[in-house]
Design a protein around this motif. Structure first.
Motif, PDB file in Angstrom:
ATOM      1  N   TYR A 119     141.352  28.055  45.552  1.00 28.58           N
ATOM      2  CA  TYR A 119     140.168  27.068  45.799  1.00 28.58           C
ATOM      3  C   TYR A 119     140.413  25.785  46.743  1.00 28.58           C
ATOM      4  O   TYR A 119     141.466  25.325  46.499  1.00 28.58           O
ATOM      5  N   ILE A 127     142.828  33.827  44.190  1.00 21.65           N
ATOM      6  CA  ILE A 127     142.090  32.960  44.703  1.00 21.65           C
ATOM      7  C   ILE A 127     142.374  31.642  44.554  1.00 21.65           C
ATOM      8  O   ILE A 127     142.770  31.176  43.822  1.00 21.65           O
ATOM      9  N   ARG A 172     130.376  29.765  49.399  1.00 22.33           N
ATOM     10  CA  ARG A 172     128.951  30.267  48.980  1.00 22.33           C
ATOM     11  C   ARG A 172     128.130  28.951  48.914  1.00 22.33           C
ATOM     12  O   ARG A 172     128.671  28.108  48.306  1.00 22.33           O
ATOM     13  N   TYR A 202     131.054  41.900  53.801  1.00 21.57           N
ATOM     14  CA  TYR A 202     129.973  42.519  53.348  1.00 21.57           C
ATOM     15  C   TYR A 202     128.841  42.920  54.175  1.00 21.57           C
ATOM     16  O   TYR A 202     127.925  42.956  54.156  1.00 21.57           O
ATOM     17  N   TRP A 260     144.553  39.469  48.651  1.00 19.89           N
ATOM     18  CA  TRP A 260     144.700  40.506  48.137  1.00 19.89           C
ATOM     19  C   TRP A 260     145.995  41.174  48.459  1.00 19.89           C
ATOM     20  O   TRP A 260     146.256  41.070  49.477  1.00 19.89           O
ATOM     21  N   PHE A 284     135.028  30.510  37.803  1.00 22.23           N
ATOM     22  CA  PHE A 284     135.446  31.759  37.848  1.00 22.23           C
ATOM     23  C   PHE A 284     135.646  32.098  36.486  1.00 22.23           C
ATOM     24  O   PHE A 284     136.100  31.533  35.524  1.00 22.23           O
ATOM     25  N   ASP A 296     138.917  44.421  41.177  1.00 21.09           N
ATOM     26  CA  ASP A 296     138.976  44.558  42.657  1.00 21.09           C
ATOM     27  C   ASP A 296     139.581  45.664  43.132  1.00 21.09           C
ATOM     28  O   ASP A 296     139.527  45.877  44.462  1.00 21.09           O
ATOM     29  N   HIS A 311     128.983  35.934  41.978  1.00 21.22           N
ATOM     30  CA  HIS A 311     129.836  37.100  42.428  1.00 21.22           C
ATOM     31  C   HIS A 311     129.575  38.093  41.023  1.00 21.22           C
ATOM     32  O   HIS A 311     130.109  37.603  40.064  1.00 21.22           O
ATOM     33  N   HIS A 323     133.078  42.500  38.230  1.00 19.15           N
ATOM     34  CA  HIS A 323     133.972  43.631  39.160  1.00 19.15           C
ATOM     35  C   HIS A 323     135.342  43.579  38.741  1.00 19.15           C
ATOM     36  O   HIS A 323     135.836  42.717  38.298  1.00 19.15           O
ATOM     37  N   ARG A 337     130.504  26.083  47.650  1.00 18.71           N
ATOM     38  CA  ARG A 337     131.986  26.282  46.881  1.00 18.71           C
ATOM     39  C   ARG A 337     133.011  27.482  47.947  1.00 18.71           C
ATOM     40  O   ARG A 337     132.469  28.222  48.354  1.00 18.71           O
ATOM     41  N   HIS A 394     136.261  40.386  36.484  1.00 19.90           N
ATOM     42  CA  HIS A 394     136.028  38.883  36.837  1.00 19.90           C
ATOM     43  C   HIS A 394     134.703  38.892  37.298  1.00 19.90           C
ATOM     44  O   HIS A 394     134.229  39.912  37.849  1.00 19.90           O
ATOM     45  N   VAL A 418     131.846  35.345  38.991  1.00 22.64           N
ATOM     46  CA  VAL A 418     131.889  33.973  39.387  1.00 22.64           C
ATOM     47  C   VAL A 418     130.317  33.437  39.059  1.00 22.64           C
ATOM     48  O   VAL A 418     129.483  34.168  39.205  1.00 22.64           O
ATOM     49  N   SER A 453     136.553  28.909  49.022  1.00 24.92           N
ATOM     50  CA  SER A 453     138.041  29.299  48.347  1.00 24.92           C
ATOM     51  C   SER A 453     138.567  30.473  49.333  1.00 24.92           C
ATOM     52  O   SER A 453     137.957  30.773  50.462  1.00 24.92           O
TER      53      SER A 453
HETATM   54  O1  LIG Z   1     135.646  33.503  44.375  1.00 27.94           O
HETATM   55  C1  LIG Z   1     136.012  33.570  43.331  1.00 27.94           C
HETATM   56  O2  LIG Z   1     136.367  32.914  42.362  1.00 27.94           O
HETATM   57  C2  LIG Z   1     136.393  35.184  42.954  1.00 27.94           C
HETATM   58  C3  LIG Z   1     135.727  35.974  44.245  1.00 27.94           C
HETATM   59  C4  LIG Z   1     135.978  37.462  43.789  1.00 27.94           C
HETATM   60  O3  LIG Z   1     136.288  37.857  42.725  1.00 27.94           O
HETATM   61  C5  LIG Z   1     136.199  38.639  44.997  1.00 27.94           C
HETATM   62  O4  LIG Z   1     136.122  38.093  45.970  1.00 27.94           O
HETATM   63  O5  LIG Z   1     136.565  39.588  44.756  1.00 27.94           O
END
Ligand SMILES: O=C(O)CCC(=O)C(=O)O
Ligand SMILES: [Fe+2]
Length: 372
Positions: free
Chosen positions: A286, A284, A237, A202, A345, A296, A259, A254, A257, A339, A329, A331, A341
């Motif tokens: 976890y 994802i 996070r 980011y 992709w 999620f 993806d 989150h 959005h 948390r 989706h 978060v 994960s």
């Molecule tokens: O951490 C998650 O459960 C989803 C994260 C997510 O949607 C993303 O990084 O695009």
């Protein structure tokens, strides 16, 4: 000609001039040539003619042998000069420009050998020969049926689809458990402590989604299920205690959005950059559950206040879905704790195969073979 006429003075002059021209051209070519300088290399042309001067004759022999230590003729010449009274071993000194040339060539060869053994070359072998996009677009079983059939064969390893029957009309969603062991989750979560970058993925933004949480990540390509890995990202996070007393339910960890496109309030999703338009599927995995909040959610509206379904993260649980607006989706807020994960992709487009994964798998292969 001069040589045939036994005019050795002139022969030497010509050969010295030719040698200089050769070396100059070689040097120029290193700067200017587009393909390798391949004029052939004739060591005997370097300086095996030395008229009358014993020291020069020894230099010629030493120079030749420096380039080609096993040459029979020059080894015989050396034996001959060794038997000459005035010759001492310190006379066999190769010409310095030839020594420098050879040193550079040896070094460059070592460098090439090092690069070949230690770096991954993205040749077609590593890019996986088969299934360019055109092939893929033919009839392919749905994402879920492919994943489910893979999971069946994985069931002996303890992997099970926990929501296989879940949301029957949603063909492209899946939740499965048992993909990682507790230990693996712990090791991966620990990795964050050693190598994580704040705001990774980011542009370094410490809190890219919400000010109430700190975001850390480690980014890490290879094909799976006829798909290429496009991006792999281990992220944690962490709720900032001071910001979580009165945190609004709308302050998502989150934001809602999709993806592979930019979701608009109208529900329209723009498949244009900077969205990662080439992403076809998302997963994802976890790693822990010792935190509060952080579910999620699959949503219909942008706020995240209402949602279609949710997944509670836990070590080894994986949520998979197609990356488009059909799977918007988000978060829910992480209210306490950290948390972690691994986001993965996938793409059908091999141009976007994750380069780091090929390098990482080569590295692991070498590590297994104990080459490093
Ligand atoms: O951490 C998650 O459960 C989803 C994260 C997510 O949607 C993303 O990084 O695009
Ligand atoms: Fe996402």
């Amino acid at each position: 000609m001069a040589y045939k006429e036994n005019n050795f003075d002139l022969t030497i002059t010509h050969m010295e001039r030719s040698l200089k021209m050769f070396l100059d051209e070689y040097q120029n070519c290193r700067y200017l040539c587009e393909s390798p300088f391949d004029q052939g290399w004739f060591p005997d042309f370097v300086s095996s003619v030395a008229k009358g001067e014993t020291r020069k004759a020894c230099e010629a022999v030493a120079t030749f042998l420096h380039l080609n230590p096993n040459d029979e003729v020059q080894n015989r010449n050396k034996e001959f000069y060794d038997s000459v009274d005035e010759v001492t071993q310190d006379m066999y000194v190769p010409r310095k420009e030839v020594v420098a040339l050879k040193e550079r060539e040896d070094y460059e060869q070592q460098l090439m050998a090092f690069i070949e053994t230690n770096f991954a070359f993205l040749t077609d072998e590593l890019w996986h020969e088969d299934d360019p996009k055109s092939e893929i677009s033919k009839e392919v079983p749905s994402f879920r049926s492919r994943v489910v059939s893979q999971l069946k064969s994985l069931s002996e390893l303890g992997v099970k689809a926990v929501k296989g029957e879940w949301e029957k009309d949603k063909q492209d969603r899946l939740v499965a458990d048992g993909l990682t062991s507790t230990l693996e989750c712990m090791v991966l979560t620990e990795l964050i402590r050693f190598g994580a970058v704040e705001g990774d993925g980011y542009k370094g933004s410490y809190s890219p989604h919400t000010n109430a949480e700190a975001f850390q990540g480690i980014s890490l390509g290879r094909a799976g299920l006829q798909l290429y890995f496009a991006y792999t990202h281990l992220v944690c996070r962490t709720a900032k205690p001071e910001m979580n007393h009165n945190r609004s339910a709308l302050d998502l960890s989150h934001e809602v959005h999709a993806d592979n496109c930019i979701l608009q309030n109208s529900g329209e999703c723009l498949r244009v950059p900077p969205a990662y338009t080439y992403r076809d599927y998302s997963a994802i995995l976890y790693l822990n559950d010792d935190f509060e909040g952080g579910e999620f959610i699959f949503t219909q509206d942008m706020s995240g206040l209402t949602y279609e379904s949710s997944v509670n993260p836990q070590c080894g649980r994986l949520v998979g879905f197609s990356s488009g607006p059909e799977n918007s989706h988000g978060v829910l807020p992480v209210r306490k704790g950290t948390r972690c994960s691994i986001g993965m992709w996938f793409t059908h487009d091999r141009k976007h195969n994750e380069v780091e994964r090929s390098i990482a798998s080569l590295f692991l292969k070498q590590l297994n073979a104990k080459q490093i």
